[in-house]
Design an enzyme around this catalytic site. Structure first.
Site, PDB file in Angstrom:
ATOM      1  N   GLU A  37      81.226  29.611 103.658  1.00 44.12           N
ATOM      2  CA  GLU A  37      82.581  30.169 103.843  1.00 44.12           C
ATOM      3  C   GLU A  37      83.751  29.390 102.926  1.00 44.12           C
ATOM      4  O   GLU A  37      84.476  29.716 102.248  1.00 44.12           O
ATOM      5  CB  GLU A  37      83.329  30.156 105.176  1.00 44.12           C
ATOM      6  CG  GLU A  37      82.655  31.481 106.226  1.00 44.12           C
ATOM      7  CD  GLU A  37      82.889  32.801 105.569  1.00 44.12           C
ATOM      8  OE1 GLU A  37      83.965  33.061 104.793  1.00 44.12           O
ATOM      9  OE2 GLU A  37      82.024  33.528 105.567  1.00 44.12           O
ATOM     10  N   CYS A 192      83.892  48.881  97.283  1.00 42.82           N
ATOM     11  CA  CYS A 192      85.286  49.130  97.174  1.00 42.82           C
ATOM     12  C   CYS A 192      85.590  48.161  96.416  1.00 42.82           C
ATOM     13  O   CYS A 192      86.449  47.092  96.654  1.00 42.82           O
ATOM     14  CB  CYS A 192      85.913  48.938  98.364  1.00 42.82           C
ATOM     15  SG  CYS A 192      87.707  49.488  98.574  1.00 42.82           S
ATOM     16  N   CYS A 199      83.557  55.441  94.928  1.00 41.66           N
ATOM     17  CA  CYS A 199      84.276  55.931  96.135  1.00 41.66           C
ATOM     18  C   CYS A 199      83.166  57.243  96.643  1.00 41.66           C
ATOM     19  O   CYS A 199      83.102  57.388  97.761  1.00 41.66           O
ATOM     20  CB  CYS A 199      85.461  56.775  95.742  1.00 41.66           C
ATOM     21  SG  CYS A 199      86.716  55.580  95.414  1.00 41.66           S
ATOM     22  N   CYS A 202      81.025  55.705  99.363  1.00 37.60           N
ATOM     23  CA  CYS A 202      81.810  55.011 100.444  1.00 37.60           C
ATOM     24  C   CYS A 202      81.823  55.741 101.663  1.00 37.60           C
ATOM     25  O   CYS A 202      81.799  57.251 101.776  1.00 37.60           O
ATOM     26  CB  CYS A 202      83.333  54.794  99.992  1.00 37.60           C
ATOM     27  SG  CYS A 202      84.285  53.937 101.013  1.00 37.60           S
ATOM     28  N   CYS A 208      90.103  57.791 102.872  1.00 35.22           N
ATOM     29  CA  CYS A 208      90.741  56.679 102.494  1.00 35.22           C
ATOM     30  C   CYS A 208      91.849  57.195 101.884  1.00 35.22           C
ATOM     31  O   CYS A 208      91.953  58.252 100.972  1.00 35.22           O
ATOM     32  CB  CYS A 208      89.781  56.242 101.330  1.00 35.22           C
ATOM     33  SG  CYS A 208      90.713  54.682 100.267  1.00 35.22           S
TER      34      CYS A 208
END
Length: 356
Positions: A37, A192, A199, A202, A208
DNA sequence: AAGTCGGGGTC
DNA sequence: GACCCAGACTT
């Protein structure tokens, strides 16, 4: 749409199309998730992978990291950038080693007390390694949420940021938190994406808001940017003409390239004779400027004039320079070098480049 | 709220 | 070149 449908649809997509081969996904211990991270802060996955593998191999656990030297940690970090991350990581490892018996806290606020761990990173560690229900808000999540809700304004604005955190909380499922956390990042990283999102692939294409408006590309709004200022500096590359060794000095812990090793600097090449007299008590008659190197940071351009100064072995013996050492390309020590410094050292110490 | 902190990928 | 990336910290 109901958030339960949101996260269930996302999890179903993740089970089919999520990433499963990232190095930190196998054996996701708190330590391994933490390292990944921090490395991934403002840094793309493909850049991080080789650094992560080398780092984990050398610093297997918190105790190993805490008892190493900062110079060695910076050596393994060199090239990744944002070197404060490495310093904070090292400080945090020592803190955990001494105060928490070598185990990362499992409490959000305690995690956030550690240097280099903010709310998002703390949430990611607890969600991915402990299945605790905490939201994350990295660049991927911000992009997905801004588009899904057609949220205007830049995420750095306070109102937008607090709205995003609220939406991130409300979007979480009550089960499969680790999978969900990875899923929303994977969607942002593979579908995205920033420009020309996919899209048609997606799971949210029907609801969306940005897609309904055919305005995926305007979310999230870009920040206002000013032109970058230009700063200049001169790198003094003092080289032993006999051995090829080069004088390096350690940079202060704060500021650019903090804690890394670099060439001594002055403002202009013409300052070099005076600089050598003042700091090394050496009389210099000639120096050889190289071609200008432009190095661009987030907030300014740095135009570097590298200048080679050849010294006799006798002159080098007289040099007294605290906080410095003679770099030997053959027996390079395990210290971190800033990227342009490493490049120049390669040119300087490779054959046939003594004067150019 | 704005500025500081890197280097590389991508277009 | 410009823009951005699994942000955090300082002022």
């Amino acid at each position: 749409m109901a958030t339960s449908t949101f996260n269930q649809r996302l999890l179903a997509w993740f089970d089919q199309h999520g990433r499963t081969n990232l190095p930190w996904q196998s054996n996701p211990t708190p330590y391994r998730v933490w390292i990944s991270e921090v490395m991934l802060q403002q840094t793309q996955v493909n850049t991080v992978i080789p650094y992560y593998q080398r780092f984990i191999e050398r610093f297997t656990d918190i105790a190993t990291l805490a008892t190493a030297s900062l110079d060695e940690v910076l050596y393994y970090w060199a090239g990744l950038g944002y070197y404060a991350r490495a310093r904070h990581l090292y400080q945090a490892a020592q803190q955990v080693f001494h105060q928490y018996n070598g185990e990362l806290p499992t409490d959000l606020k305690q995690l956030m007390q550690l240097p280099g761990i903010g709310r998002s990173t703390a949430g990611a560690i607890l969600a991915l390694a402990h299945q605790q229900r905490h939201p994350i808000l990295d660049g991927n999540v911000k992009r997905v949420l801004c588009r899904y809700y057609a949220l205007a304004g830049h995420p750095s604005e306070k109102v937008v940021a607090s709205t995003l955190w609220r939406l991130a909380e409300e979007s979480m499922p009550t089960k499969r938190i680790a999978a969900y956390t990875q899923a929303i990042m994977d969607l942002g990283a593979t579908i995205c994406i920033r420009r020309h999102p996919h899209c048609l692939l997606c799971p949210f294409q029907s609801d969306c808001l940005a897609h309904q408006q055919r305005q995926e590309d305007i979310y999230p709004s870009p920040p206002l940017r000013k032109p970058l200022p230009v700063k200049t500096t001169t790198f003094i590359m003092l080289q032993n003409e006999k051995s090829g060794e080069v004088l390096l000095e350690k940079r202060p812990p704060q500021g650019i390239w903090g804690g890394l090793w670099s060439f001594p600097e002055c403002a202009l090449p013409t300052d070099i004779p005076h600089w050598c007299q003042q700091y090394l008590q050496l009389v210099i008659y000639q120096y050889h400027p190289w071609q200008l190197v432009r190095h661009t940071f987030t907030h300014f351009h740095l135009d570097i004039i590298p200048v080679q100064v050849s010294l006799s072995a006798e002159q080098c013996k007289l040099v007294v320079f605290s906080n410095g050492f003679w770099y030997n390309a053959v027996q390079a020590p395990v210290y971190g070098l800033a990227v342009p410094v490493a490049r120049l050292l390669t040119q300087l110490t490779s054959t046939g480049e003594l004067l150019s």
